[in-house]
Design an enzyme around this catalytic site. Structure first.
Site, PDB file in Angstrom:
ATOM      1  N   GLY A 117       0.793  -1.219   0.000  1.00  0.00           N
ATOM      2  CA  GLY A 117       0.000   0.000   0.000  1.00  0.00           C
ATOM      3  C   GLY A 117       0.825   1.268   0.000  1.00  0.00           C
ATOM      4  N   TYR A 166      -9.876   4.134  15.649  1.00  0.00           N
ATOM      5  CA  TYR A 166      -8.928   4.611  14.637  1.00  0.00           C
ATOM      6  C   TYR A 166      -8.764   6.129  14.718  1.00  0.00           C
ATOM      7  CZ  TYR A 166      -6.841   5.135   9.971  1.00  0.00           C
ATOM      8  OH  TYR A 166      -6.016   5.438   8.915  1.00  0.00           O
ATOM      9  N   TYR A 224      -8.770   9.537   1.362  1.00  0.00           N
ATOM     10  CA  TYR A 224      -8.907   8.245   0.694  1.00  0.00           C
ATOM     11  C   TYR A 224      -7.810   8.089  -0.355  1.00  0.00           C
ATOM     12  CZ  TYR A 224     -13.342   7.340   2.952  1.00  0.00           C
ATOM     13  OH  TYR A 224     -14.309   7.090   3.888  1.00  0.00           O
TER      14      TYR A 224
END
Length: 242
Positions: free
Chosen positions: A13, A147, A179
């Site tokens: 990622g 989170y 995002y």
């Protein structure tokens, strides 16, 4: 001699993009990971970047892993605290275990990784620490109390540590992505993405991991030596109100 950079969660990622970008910028890079061994081996074969396995939630494992990296590659000059997990649930359904796992990795993990490198950076009068927080640490997010709390804590940690490191030549900064086009985000239901998420972003698109990586490379560079204690938003224009 090339400076050594250690990236947690550095083989997948955003972390993988950061590791690759730092290598391209001339650093000797070590990528920490805690999950899939096959994926880590494939990453090393693809990039030539060495990978090291340990959990950032375990202080002793972090200290031992950092010692190994420094013995093999040299003193760590750049630390990127990128590793993170989610255990999403609405608060009335969230379990103590879901809370603890996220806090242990996403917040305590910063202490566990930074503490073992701090004295060496102070002694050498040089260090670059970049913490990957989140826009949800600034604005909060329903279903992510754990989170959001951890990522907000990352920002407080960044600002406090920046004050301690300033006179020792150590900069500490944070990046708050929105995002990002990772596997995790791409796996979200297409209808939710197109109708619920993308419309919130003024540029009508998510960022790519490589864009966050370029921010990290800048903050790790000599050009950013006068920047510390700062929070850099990278939500593609989303959440202007933060």
């Amino acid at each position: 001699m090339a400076k050594v950079a250690l990236v947690t969660g550095g083989s997948r990622g955003i972390g993988a993009a950061i590791s690759k970008a730092l290598k391209e910028a001339g650093y000797t890079v070590a990528a920490n990971y805690a999950g899939n061994d096959d994926a880590a081996r494939a990453f090393t074969e693809e990039t030539g970047i060495k990978t090291y396995k340990w959990s950032v939630a375990d202080y002793d494992a972090c200290a031992a892993g950092i010692k190994q990296v420094e013995e093999e590659l040299g003193p760590i000059a750049v630390l990127v605290n990128n590793a993170g997990i989610t255990r999403d649930a609405m608060f009335h359904k969230m379990t103590p275990q879901q809370w603890k796992e996220v806090i242990d990795t996403n917040l305590t993990g910063l202490f566990n990784m930074t503490h073992p490198v701090w004295s060496g950076m102070r002694d050498r009068k040089y260090g670059r620490i970049v913490n990957i927080s989140s826009i949800n640490g600034q604005k909060g997010q329903a279903g992510q109390a754990n989170y959001s709390a951890a990522k907000a804590g990352d920002l407080g940690f960044t600002k406090a540590l920046a004050q301690e490191g300033a006179r020792a030549g150590i900069t500490v900064n944070a990046i708050c992505p929105g995002y990002i086009g990772t596997e995790m985000v791409r796996a979200i239901d297409e209808k939710v993405l197109n109708e619920g998420i993308i419309p919130q972003i003024p540029v009508a698109a998510w960022a790519e991991p490589e864009e966050i990586a370029r921010c990290v490379v800048f903050l790790a560079s000599e050009d950013a030596g006068f920047i510390t204690g700062s929070t850099h938003q990278a939500p593609n224009g989303g959440q202007f109100f933060v």
